[in-house]
Design an enzyme around this catalytic site. Structure first.
Site, short mmCIF file in Angstrom:
data_model
loop_
_atom_site.label_atom_id
_atom_site.label_comp_id
_atom_site.label_asym_id
_atom_site.label_seq_id
_atom_site.Cartn_x
_atom_site.Cartn_y
_atom_site.Cartn_z
N LYS A 52 84.11 -2.58 0.18
CA LYS A 52 83.68 -1.40 -0.56
C LYS A 52 83.16 -0.33 0.40
O LYS A 52 83.40 0.86 0.20
CB LYS A 52 82.59 -1.77 -1.58
CG LYS A 52 83.05 -2.68 -2.71
CD LYS A 52 84.10 -2.04 -3.60
CE LYS A 52 83.53 -1.05 -4.58
NZ LYS A 52 84.59 -0.57 -5.52
N VAL A 105 81.91 -14.57 0.50
CA VAL A 105 82.81 -13.69 -0.25
C VAL A 105 82.13 -12.37 -0.58
O VAL A 105 82.74 -11.29 -0.47
CB VAL A 105 83.30 -14.40 -1.54
CG1 VAL A 105 84.09 -13.42 -2.41
CG2 VAL A 105 84.17 -15.59 -1.19
N VAL A 150 82.11 -10.06 2.39
CA VAL A 150 83.42 -9.44 2.57
C VAL A 150 83.61 -8.30 1.56
O VAL A 150 84.15 -7.24 1.88
CB VAL A 150 84.54 -10.49 2.43
CG1 VAL A 150 85.92 -9.84 2.53
CG2 VAL A 150 84.39 -11.56 3.50
N TYR A 151 83.14 -8.54 0.34
CA TYR A 151 83.23 -7.52 -0.71
C TYR A 151 82.46 -6.26 -0.31
O TYR A 151 82.98 -5.14 -0.43
CB TYR A 151 82.68 -8.11 -2.02
CG TYR A 151 82.44 -7.10 -3.11
CD1 TYR A 151 83.50 -6.55 -3.83
CD2 TYR A 151 81.14 -6.70 -3.44
CE1 TYR A 151 83.27 -5.62 -4.85
CE2 TYR A 151 80.91 -5.78 -4.46
CZ TYR A 151 81.99 -5.25 -5.15
OH TYR A 151 81.75 -4.33 -6.14
N LEU A 152 81.23 -6.43 0.17
CA LEU A 152 80.42 -5.26 0.54
C LEU A 152 81.05 -4.52 1.72
O LEU A 152 80.99 -3.28 1.78
CB LEU A 152 78.99 -5.69 0.87
CG LEU A 152 78.16 -6.15 -0.33
CD1 LEU A 152 76.78 -6.62 0.14
CD2 LEU A 152 78.01 -5.04 -1.37
#
Length: 218
Positions: free
Chosen positions: A133, A125, A128-130
């Site tokens: 962003k 997760v 995916v976040y990085l």
């Protein structure tokens, strides 16, 4: 100044709203949940209920019209799944930038994340976040109609702020109190010469005002 903040109930956003209100500026916080309105009012901000995952560019631009600056501080949050990293951390950031352009708001600040990279590998997760962003940052940096500054803080803490930071294109990893991130955002809003910069921030020994002037070339 009138500052419109996406993610107006976030921990950094609430701190920034208090700072803006304390000096007489007008803070407007965009929130999804109307039950959060009182928290914004208590911080001295005007709450606007708008879901950036379903709003149109025009609906969002209506909130932004007449603002001196826009701050994207929204996030899906640590307990959200991978899908909302894309719909909030990536897509809502792009939508907010589109809306700022449509509303004629040039000054645009992004609260990003250290390590944000559209090509970041991995399937967890946080990976995916990085990526989300990073993709949002890249979309903002491609725009000539925005005077953007991207701030990538290190590990966020709820420790009391010290008012001192290390602010640079690359700082290395480290913690930073949310208080000091908000103080840095306030100083960036006051320093148009930081437009076009992507900055990392961690705790340091330089007062925030001096650190921002240094990166702005003053």
């Amino acid at each position: 100044m009138r500052i419109v903040i996406a993610g107006g109930h976030g921990q950094i956003a609430l701190r920034l709203e208090r700072l803006l209100a304390a000096r007489g500026d007008e803070a407007v916080g965009i929130i999804r949940n109307p039950q959060q309105s009182q928290d914004l009012a208590d911080a001295g901000a005007e709450p606007v209920v708008l879901d950036l995952e379903s709003a149109t560019v025009e609906q969002t631009a209506q909130v932004l019209r007449g603002a001196d600056a826009a701050v994207f501080a929204a996030g899906a949050g640590p307990n959200s799944g991978t899908a909302r990293k894309d719909t909030v951390d990536r897509d809502a950031a792009v939508l907010f930038a589109d809306a700022a352009e449509a509303a004629g708001v040039r000054r645009y600040l992004v609260v990003s994340s250290m390590g944000a990279d559209p090509d970041h590998p991995g399937d967890e997760v946080f990976d995916v976040y990085l990526r989300a962003k990073g993709a949002a940052d890249a979309a903002v940096r491609s725009r000539t109609a925005l005077d953007w500054t991207i701030l990538r803080p290190g590990m966020l803490t709820n420790d009391a702020g010290t008012g001192q930071v290390l602010l640079a294109a690359s700082t290395g990893r480290g913690p930073i109190p949310r208080d000091d991130v908000a103080a840095t955002l306030l100083e960036l809003l006051d320093t148009p010469a930081t437009a076009g910069l992507t900055l990392e921030a961690i705790s340091g020994n330089v007062p925030v005002t001096v650190a921002v002037k240094d990166v702005a070339g003053n």
